[in-house]
Motif scaffolding. Structure first.
Motif, short mmCIF file in Angstrom:
data_model
loop_
_atom_site.label_atom_id
_atom_site.label_comp_id
_atom_site.label_asym_id
_atom_site.label_seq_id
_atom_site.Cartn_x
_atom_site.Cartn_y
_atom_site.Cartn_z
N THR A 131 5.56 28.70 42.95
CA THR A 131 5.82 30.04 42.42
C THR A 131 5.50 30.08 40.94
OG1 THR A 131 8.15 29.49 41.96
CG2 THR A 131 7.64 30.47 44.12
N ASN A 132 5.33 31.29 40.44
CA ASN A 132 5.00 31.47 39.02
C ASN A 132 5.89 32.57 38.45
OD1 ASN A 132 3.78 31.54 36.52
ND2 ASN A 132 1.95 32.63 37.21
N PRO A 133 7.15 32.24 38.14
CA PRO A 133 8.08 33.26 37.64
C PRO A 133 7.66 33.86 36.30
CG PRO A 133 9.03 31.06 37.40
CD PRO A 133 7.78 30.90 38.21
N ARG A 134 6.75 33.20 35.58
CA ARG A 134 6.30 33.71 34.28
C ARG A 134 4.99 34.47 34.39
NH1 ARG A 134 7.43 28.56 30.16
NH2 ARG A 134 9.70 28.40 30.55
N ALA A 135 4.64 34.84 35.58
CA ALA A 135 3.38 35.58 35.77
C ALA A 135 3.38 36.86 34.95
CB ALA A 135 3.21 35.91 37.25
N TRP A 137 2.60 39.95 35.18
CA TRP A 137 2.26 40.82 36.29
C TRP A 137 2.05 42.29 35.91
CZ3 TRP A 137 5.75 44.72 37.04
CH2 TRP A 137 7.02 44.54 36.49
N THR A 233 -0.68 40.49 42.75
CA THR A 233 0.59 40.24 42.06
C THR A 233 1.55 39.43 42.91
OG1 THR A 233 0.32 42.35 40.90
CG2 THR A 233 2.50 41.35 40.85
N ILE A 234 1.58 39.67 44.20
CA ILE A 234 2.54 38.95 45.06
C ILE A 234 1.96 37.65 45.58
CG2 ILE A 234 3.90 39.05 47.19
CD1 ILE A 234 4.14 42.07 46.78
N TRP A 247 2.85 36.08 41.62
CA TRP A 247 4.16 35.43 41.69
C TRP A 247 4.10 34.16 42.53
CZ3 TRP A 247 6.63 40.77 43.08
CH2 TRP A 247 6.71 41.55 41.92
#
Length: 301
Positions: A131-135, A137, A233-234, A247
């Protein structure tokens, strides 16, 4: 054929020169293209002078500049066309349809692309690496979701499909607008003749039929935006060849006909098949409702 299918009809008392040079389908399309080109040039000049059109401006400013340079000229020109030339309410962009058809189309876009990813995962092609919580977006949502959804639907479905349909009927409008939509993506990163053909069939046909059935641009905008946001994005898949900061950090393996290759899942036969099934359902609905518009010379009889 429902009376509301044709949004504009030439005023019966209009002189002959106005019928050809102002109100004819070809004249209105040319007017839209020229006016939008002028406004786009002006918008690009303004934001270039502000230094917002380079990556050095930062992702958010760059995204806002793209949003303004593409969205504003399309919307302003469409408003001039409809209110100034056609002189009618902009029913296909009625704000009352946003909570229903707009959000409904958005949800459908999310679900449809999620189905594509689900099939790719079951086939062993889509893999989540993390996962990439810092995306970052928000800029992507604004450009690939809001901007592409609104601007492209106004131009392709609101102008090209709708106006060609008035003259040549729904069949030719469907073919011409879908081909235009596919060709418009041929210059995207990683694009091939196959990817453009896939875009024309899976998106160009589907979105045109959705407009034909609903007569609402919001339904098309919602589906278009939901599809792009889900894709990039997702799920972290390139959107029409453009790299996405999603994300989910993902990769796709297998032959290009299955994974879509560098262009993204839109070039996959999975997306083509699922979107085509939806198009068949919409076409059946249009036939049942008798929503297809015959050519102008047939209606004149």
């Amino acid at each position: 054929m429902p009376a509301a299918a044709i949004a504009f009809t030439t005023p019966p008392l209009a002189p002959r020169w106005q019928r050809w040079l102002v109100f004819s389908p070809g004249a209105r399309i040319v007017f839209f293209v020229v006016t939008m080109a002028i406004l786009s040039f002006a918008a690009h000049a303004v934001f270039a002078s502000l230094g917002w059109t380079t990556k050095a401006a930062g992702p958010m400013r760059f995204a806002l500049a793209l949003l303004a340079m593409e969205l504003l000229p399309a919307l302003v020109t469409y408003a001039i066309l409809v209110k100034g030339v056609e002189r009618r309410p902009v029913g296909e962009l009625a704000l009352r349809d946003v909570p229903t058809r707009g959000l409904g189309g958005f949800a459908a876009g999310l679900v449809l692309f999620s189905a594509v990813v689900g099939v790719l995962w079951l086939a062993g092609s889509y893999h989540v690496l993390g996962t990439n919580p810092r995306a970052n977006w928000l800029p992507q949502v604004l450009v690939a979701g809001v901007c592409a959804g609104i601007a492209e639907e106004v131009v392709v479905r609101g102008v090209l499909f709708r106006i060609v349909e008035e003259g040549l009927g729904s069949g030719w409008a469907l073919v011409i607008s879908a081909l235009f939509f596919g060709v418009a993506h041929i210059f995207n990163p990683g694009a091939t003749l196959w990817s453009s053909a896939a875009i024309a069939i899976e998106a160009g046909v589907l979105l045109a039929l959705l407009y034909l059935v609903t007569r609402s641009l919001w339904a098309c905008i919602g589906l278009h935006a939901g599809w792009n946001i889900a894709q990039g994005t997702i799920y972290g898949i390139p959107v029409s060849g453009t790299r996405a900061d999603g994300w989910l950090v993902s990769t796709r393996t297998g032959p290009d006909w299955l994974s879509g290759g560098v262009f993204g899942a839109e070039a996959s036969v999975v997306a083509l098949a699922l979107c085509s099934l939806c198009s068949v359902a919409l076409l059946a609905m249009a036939l049942r409702r008798r929503s297809l518009v015959p050519a102008a010379w047939h209606r004149a009889r």
